[in-house]
Design a protein around this motif. Structure first.
Motif, PDB file in Angstrom:
ATOM      1  N   ALA A  77       0.840  -1.218   0.109  1.00  0.00           N
ATOM      2  CA  ALA A  77      -0.037  -0.084  -0.068  1.00  0.00           C
ATOM      3  C   ALA A  77       0.704   1.260   0.153  1.00  0.00           C
ATOM      4  N   THR A  78       0.252   2.284  -0.316  1.00  0.00           N
ATOM      5  CA  THR A  78       0.766   3.885  -0.201  1.00  0.00           C
ATOM      6  C   THR A  78       0.174   4.208   1.081  1.00  0.00           C
ATOM      7  N   ALA A  79       1.157   5.080   1.975  1.00  0.00           N
ATOM      8  CA  ALA A  79       0.586   5.677   3.195  1.00  0.00           C
ATOM      9  C   ALA A  79       0.605   7.173   2.809  1.00  0.00           C
ATOM     10  N   TYR A  80      -0.582   7.859   3.213  1.00  0.00           N
ATOM     11  CA  TYR A  80      -0.506   9.340   3.030  1.00  0.00           C
ATOM     12  C   TYR A  80      -0.708   9.886   4.411  1.00  0.00           C
ATOM     13  N   VAL A  81       0.240  10.777   4.665  1.00  0.00           N
ATOM     14  CA  VAL A  81       0.326  11.190   6.083  1.00  0.00           C
ATOM     15  C   VAL A  81       0.597  12.594   6.133  1.00  0.00           C
ATOM     16  N   ASN A  82       0.088  13.469   7.209  1.00  0.00           N
ATOM     17  CA  ASN A  82       0.162  14.759   6.939  1.00  0.00           C
ATOM     18  C   ASN A  82       1.642  15.488   7.643  1.00  0.00           C
ATOM     19  N   LEU A  83       2.288  14.389   8.329  1.00  0.00           N
ATOM     20  CA  LEU A  83       3.586  14.890   8.930  1.00  0.00           C
ATOM     21  C   LEU A  83       4.576  13.589   8.771  1.00  0.00           C
ATOM     22  N   GLU A  84       5.798  14.082   8.550  1.00  0.00           N
ATOM     23  CA  GLU A  84       6.941  12.778   8.279  1.00  0.00           C
ATOM     24  C   GLU A  84       6.879  11.920   9.417  1.00  0.00           C
ATOM     25  N   PRO A  85       6.657  10.315   9.120  1.00  0.00           N
ATOM     26  CA  PRO A  85       6.611   9.518   9.887  1.00  0.00           C
ATOM     27  C   PRO A  85       7.770   9.725  10.940  1.00  0.00           C
ATOM     28  N   ILE A 100       7.511  -0.063   7.389  1.00  0.00           N
ATOM     29  CA  ILE A 100       8.454  -1.035   6.674  1.00  0.00           C
ATOM     30  C   ILE A 100       8.254  -2.380   6.940  1.00  0.00           C
ATOM     31  N   ASP A 101       7.792  -2.794   8.347  1.00  0.00           N
ATOM     32  CA  ASP A 101       7.617  -4.039   8.858  1.00  0.00           C
ATOM     33  C   ASP A 101       6.196  -4.672   7.853  1.00  0.00           C
ATOM     34  N   ALA A 102       5.242  -3.529   7.765  1.00  0.00           N
ATOM     35  CA  ALA A 102       3.907  -3.836   7.113  1.00  0.00           C
ATOM     36  C   ALA A 102       3.834  -4.125   5.777  1.00  0.00           C
ATOM     37  N   GLY A 103       5.097  -3.632   5.022  1.00  0.00           N
ATOM     38  CA  GLY A 103       5.013  -3.955   3.668  1.00  0.00           C
ATOM     39  C   GLY A 103       4.586  -2.756   2.789  1.00  0.00           C
ATOM     40  N   VAL A 104       4.552  -1.341   3.441  1.00  0.00           N
ATOM     41  CA  VAL A 104       4.250  -0.334   2.813  1.00  0.00           C
ATOM     42  C   VAL A 104       5.194   0.075   1.736  1.00  0.00           C
ATOM     43  N   VAL A 105       4.943   0.403   0.352  1.00  0.00           N
ATOM     44  CA  VAL A 105       5.935   0.542  -0.640  1.00  0.00           C
ATOM     45  C   VAL A 105       5.967   2.040  -0.768  1.00  0.00           C
TER      46      VAL A 105
END
Ligand SMILES: NC(=O)c1ccc[n+]([C@@H]2O[C@H](COP(=O)([O-])OP(=O)(O)OC[C@H]3O[C@@H](n4cnc5c(N)ncnc54)[C@H](OP(=O)(O)O)[C@@H]3O)[C@@H](O)[C@H]2O)c1
Length: 378
Positions: A77-85, A100-105
């Motif tokens: 998946a792609t993660a959309y987030v309003n602040l840098e993780p 990373i562990d969940a496999g987000v690309v």
């Protein structure tokens, strides 16, 4: 308005997803303090597979909430987030590890985290693990949402939001200082929300002596009361002032050496903070620096014309929320601000008007100091 130069590389669909992220992040507006407001959406094959937001400090971050919601569907998946993780171990584990562990690309963020513990490190960690990273989507809105957190991280002080209620001609009371219900119930209810979203409500001893206000949040389902802060250089506050409430969460700034009275307030639970001051008056920059130490992101200044004028003269008002009721009091009425010296036209503080709206029968104007707006964008 989003800056087209910044969002040019992002599609309309990506922009809509980031707008959803802001809706989620806004759910934590009253509760995440001292942490930033953050939302996250996970998308795979054009479908939202997970959503989350940060609710309370110490509890799961938005990314972890969204990953929990998505489960196995987060892989690819792609993660959309309003602040840098985040990439550091705080009260919760780093979000970068979770993604990373969940496999987000891919991670699309609105902005870099100004927290020195992150500051680009989250993006680097993700990239090193092979996750694609893009940043800058709706950055201006992201900065506005977390203006308090950004100001505390970058300037070492909270964002100062001044609230005032006045007549159409900008007067807050009659010549004798008397005023009651300048604005209607709708505007007064909205002020409760302004308080709920603030880390602290700050007032001057003049307002305490004149009105004996509580300055707390009187809404249903309040999860957190803002701190109440009184600036009282001479320690003139009565021990039975209503603002003390049960003594919890009350800060009293003073220059007075009256240790007996200080002790009496301390016994009530009030935190007394002593300052040398300047000619026996509190220095506002030092007060704000101390409030940053107390992890205040945004403060609501609800004071009279003396203290509001002092904050304005010291260029410490970032945002003004001004309510106008439909009456007039003329030039003998009290103004929103008094200044020690005349302000020349060329040195007048300049604000950018952000919005003008009707709140029941009253008008509300929100304006941002030009310098604060520039600092926030930098
Ligand atoms: N319309 C509205 O939205 C609104 C909101 C709040 C209040 N009010 C009205 O405002 C009136 C009170 O106004 P006010 O001007 O007397 O009181 P104020 O502005 O609330 O408080 C003024 C006091 O703050 C203290 N202070 C501490 N540090 C200061 C500093 N660095 N610079 C300036 N002052 C500092 C000063 O007393 P020390 O030197 O002794 O510390 C000063 O006298 C009341 O009638 C209230 O109803 C209106």
């Amino acid at each position: 308005m989003p800056d087209p130069a910044v969002t040019a590389n992002f599609s309309a669909a990506e922009t809509a997803l980031m707008e959803r992220v802001f809706e989620l992040a806004a759910k934590g507006c009253q509760t995440t303090q001292p942490n930033p407001r953050v939302g996250c959406v996970l998308v795979k094959g054009g479908e939202i597979v997970g959503e989350g937001y940060h609710g309370f400090a110490g509890e799961m971050h938005a990314e972890r909430e969204a990953l929990k919601h998505a489960g196995e569907r987060a892989r690819g998946a792609t993660a959309y987030v309003n602040l840098e993780p985040c990439c550091h171990q705080g009260r919760t584990p780093p979000c970068t590890d979770g993604l990373i562990d969940a496999g987000v690309v891919k991670v699309i963020a609105a902005m870099r985290d100004p927290n020195p513990l992150v500051a680009g490190g989250g993006f680097e960690t993700l990239k090193l693990a092979g996750v694609e990273v893009a940043s800058g989507l709706l950055e201006e809105q992201a900065r506005w949402l977390n203006r308090g957190f950004i100001t505390r991280m970058q300037s070492g002080r909270p964002w100062v939001k001044l609230k005032s209620a006045a007549t159409l001609d900008g007067r807050t009371a009659d010549a004798d200082g008397f005023s009651k219900w300048i604005t209607g119930s709708e505007a007064r209810s909205e002020v409760q929300l302004l308080r709920a979203e603030s880390s602290a409500v700050v007032t001057g001893i003049g307002t305490v002596l004149a009105d004996d206000p509580q300055l707390n949040v009187r809404l249903e389902n309040v999860h957190r009361q803002p701190m109440r802060v009184i600036l009282d250089s001479q320690l003139s506050m009565p021990l039975d002032a209503k603002i003390i409430g049960d003594g919890d969460n009350v800060l009293l700034f003073t220059c007075s050496d009256d240790y007996d009275k200080q002790g009496a307030f301390a016994e009530l639970g009030v935190e007394v903070l002593h300052q040398v001051g300047d000619q026996n008056r509190l220095v506002l920059e030092e007060v704000l620096a101390e409030l940053a130490n107390w992890q205040c992101n945004e403060i609501l200044l609800e004071a009279g014309q003396t203290l509001c004028g002092a904050f304005l003269q010291d260029s410490l008002v970032d945002e003004a929320v001004l309510y106008y009721g439909g009456s007039m009091l003329g030039d003998r009425g009290k103004s929103v601000f008094v200044s020690d010296a005349a302000i020349s036209f060329d040195s007048r503080p300049e604000f950018v008007i952000q919005s003008a709206d009707m709140i029941g029968p009253d008008a509300r104007i929100t304006a941002v100091h030009k310098a604060s707006k520039a600092r926030l964008a930098a």
